[in-house]
Design a protein around this motif. Sequence first.
Motif, mmCIF file in Angstrom:
data_model
loop_
_atom_site.group_PDB
_atom_site.id
_atom_site.type_symbol
_atom_site.label_atom_id
_atom_site.label_comp_id
_atom_site.label_asym_id
_atom_site.label_seq_id
_atom_site.Cartn_x
_atom_site.Cartn_y
_atom_site.Cartn_z
ATOM 1 N N ASP A 192 -3.295 7.684 7.889
ATOM 2 C CA ASP A 192 -1.995 7.895 6.955
ATOM 3 C C ASP A 192 -2.705 8.759 5.705
ATOM 4 O O ASP A 192 -2.598 7.944 4.599
ATOM 5 C CB ASP A 192 -1.030 6.734 6.589
ATOM 6 C CG ASP A 192 0.156 7.361 5.855
ATOM 7 O OD1 ASP A 192 0.464 8.473 5.951
ATOM 8 O OD2 ASP A 192 1.034 6.520 5.463
ATOM 9 N N PRO A 193 -3.488 9.945 5.905
ATOM 10 C CA PRO A 193 -4.131 10.230 4.753
ATOM 11 C C PRO A 193 -3.382 10.965 3.707
ATOM 12 O O PRO A 193 -3.664 10.959 2.465
ATOM 13 C CB PRO A 193 -4.991 11.411 5.419
ATOM 14 C CG PRO A 193 -4.092 11.883 6.326
ATOM 15 C CD PRO A 193 -3.591 10.552 6.850
ATOM 16 N N ASP A 194 -1.918 10.865 3.975
ATOM 17 C CA ASP A 194 -1.108 11.475 2.828
ATOM 18 C C ASP A 194 -0.057 10.586 2.327
ATOM 19 O O ASP A 194 1.205 10.938 2.014
ATOM 20 C CB ASP A 194 -0.334 12.785 3.458
ATOM 21 C CG ASP A 194 -1.127 14.040 3.637
ATOM 22 O OD1 ASP A 194 -2.392 13.922 2.883
ATOM 23 O OD2 ASP A 194 -1.319 14.513 4.857
ATOM 24 N N ALA A 195 -0.299 9.144 2.354
ATOM 25 C CA ALA A 195 0.538 8.265 2.065
ATOM 26 C C ALA A 195 0.865 8.307 0.429
ATOM 27 O O ALA A 195 -0.006 9.064 -0.212
ATOM 28 C CB ALA A 195 -0.172 6.820 2.464
ATOM 29 N N ALA A 196 1.851 7.828 0.323
ATOM 30 C CA ALA A 196 2.413 7.808 -1.196
ATOM 31 C C ALA A 196 1.571 7.173 -2.063
ATOM 32 O O ALA A 196 1.158 7.711 -3.217
ATOM 33 C CB ALA A 196 3.935 7.404 -1.505
ATOM 34 N N GLU A 197 0.924 6.235 -1.754
ATOM 35 C CA GLU A 197 -0.071 5.400 -2.359
ATOM 36 C C GLU A 197 -1.328 5.057 -1.653
ATOM 37 O O GLU A 197 -1.298 4.893 -0.469
ATOM 38 C CB GLU A 197 0.656 4.048 -2.909
ATOM 39 C CG GLU A 197 1.778 4.085 -3.790
ATOM 40 C CD GLU A 197 1.381 4.507 -5.291
ATOM 41 O OE1 GLU A 197 0.249 4.338 -5.625
ATOM 42 O OE2 GLU A 197 2.251 5.109 -5.916
ATOM 43 N N PRO A 198 -2.568 5.083 -2.258
ATOM 44 C CA PRO A 198 -3.676 4.765 -1.577
ATOM 45 C C PRO A 198 -3.684 3.453 -1.146
ATOM 46 O O PRO A 198 -3.323 2.485 -1.639
ATOM 47 C CB PRO A 198 -4.854 5.236 -2.641
ATOM 48 C CG PRO A 198 -4.317 4.885 -3.990
ATOM 49 C CD PRO A 198 -2.598 5.438 -3.821
ATOM 50 N N TYR A 199 -4.446 3.130 0.109
ATOM 51 C CA TYR A 199 -4.973 1.896 0.232
ATOM 52 C C TYR A 199 -5.652 0.951 -0.685
ATOM 53 O O TYR A 199 -5.507 -0.168 -0.776
ATOM 54 C CB TYR A 199 -5.456 1.735 1.740
ATOM 55 C CG TYR A 199 -5.910 0.314 2.100
ATOM 56 C CD1 TYR A 199 -4.903 -0.307 2.807
ATOM 57 C CD2 TYR A 199 -6.953 -0.101 2.138
ATOM 58 C CE1 TYR A 199 -5.101 -1.616 3.332
ATOM 59 C CE2 TYR A 199 -7.297 -1.456 2.420
ATOM 60 C CZ TYR A 199 -6.371 -2.208 3.130
ATOM 61 O OH TYR A 199 -6.602 -3.340 3.725
ATOM 62 N N ALA A 200 -6.546 1.607 -1.482
ATOM 63 C CA ALA A 200 -7.251 1.033 -2.365
ATOM 64 C C ALA A 200 -7.675 1.989 -3.314
ATOM 65 O O ALA A 200 -7.894 3.104 -3.004
ATOM 66 C CB ALA A 200 -8.569 0.383 -1.701
ATOM 67 N N SER A 201 -7.892 1.599 -4.678
ATOM 68 C CA SER A 201 -8.504 2.385 -5.737
ATOM 69 C C SER A 201 -9.543 1.812 -6.401
ATOM 70 O O SER A 201 -9.434 0.456 -6.663
ATOM 71 C CB SER A 201 -7.451 2.882 -6.671
ATOM 72 O OG SER A 201 -6.384 3.547 -5.890
ATOM 73 N N ILE A 202 -10.867 2.596 -6.846
ATOM 74 C CA ILE A 202 -11.670 1.964 -7.530
ATOM 75 C C ILE A 202 -12.111 2.754 -8.626
ATOM 76 O O ILE A 202 -12.337 4.031 -8.433
ATOM 77 C CB ILE A 202 -13.126 1.901 -6.723
ATOM 78 C CG1 ILE A 202 -12.793 1.073 -5.456
ATOM 79 C CG2 ILE A 202 -14.202 1.171 -7.493
ATOM 80 C CD1 ILE A 202 -12.736 1.909 -4.075
ATOM 81 N N PRO A 203 -12.095 2.539 -9.865
ATOM 82 C CA PRO A 203 -12.331 3.147 -11.137
ATOM 83 C C PRO A 203 -13.655 3.356 -11.184
ATOM 84 O O PRO A 203 -14.426 2.736 -12.028
ATOM 85 C CB PRO A 203 -11.702 2.339 -12.151
ATOM 86 C CG PRO A 203 -11.686 0.817 -11.626
ATOM 87 C CD PRO A 203 -11.794 0.771 -10.243
ATOM 88 N N VAL A 204 -14.247 4.333 -10.809
ATOM 89 C CA VAL A 204 -15.572 4.620 -10.601
ATOM 90 C C VAL A 204 -16.214 5.169 -12.068
ATOM 91 O O VAL A 204 -17.406 4.944 -12.518
ATOM 92 C CB VAL A 204 -16.107 5.696 -9.625
ATOM 93 C CG1 VAL A 204 -15.803 5.033 -8.275
ATOM 94 C CG2 VAL A 204 -15.440 7.177 -9.898
#
Length: 213
Positions: A192-204
């Motif tokens: 689901d690459p175009d999901a409304a929200e990402p599965y995870a986020s990392i503040p790089v």
Amino acid sequence: MADYEQYGDYNDIDDDDRPRGGRPVLRLLRILFTVALVLFCGFLAFRLIVAEYYPRELRKFRMTPALTAYAETEQLSAETVKISVPYDNNVRASFIADNLYIERGSGAVQFTLRLSKYTMTRLAETTGTDFGEKPDDAPFTVRLLDNLGNSYEKTDQIGRSYLWYRAVKYCFDEVKLDGVAWIRADVYLSSDPDAAEPYASIPVLDFSGGDAT
């Protein structure tokens, strides 16, 4: 009187012949405890060393086609940057980011994302994610997003499996760095690459915190 003195001497001789070192059971317990403590400390040290280890290809700055073309006319000046919060969740911590490089002139941003075998098993059970045989076949889509709403797709990647980890180095080119407060890596499941929200986020990258000045 002499008989009592001789009796005392006999007692002294018996004391000298008595085995020293305490009871054998206590000695055995002390030895077992010492061995267990040494093994525990060794295992802990090994885990700490492994936690910081990455294969060489994932630790070094990678020359993408765009960087190679840029280097023909300009001089590269890559910077290593410390990631203040290198995980997606302080409890789950499914993805660990490390080995961050930026090259301001070309707008290159590179970093690794690492997962443990436990995380891969859990994701396979809960999301049906298939990790496949090849480390490069990471079943995720990773994009960069900044506070201005700019989004970037990866231009190159390389993966490795080692010990109980799988790590993938992601490379992004022509990323706008000037005037940006922060940049995060959003991870989407390939299913689901175009999901409304990402599965995870990392503040790089957090420029306001002084990590990339």
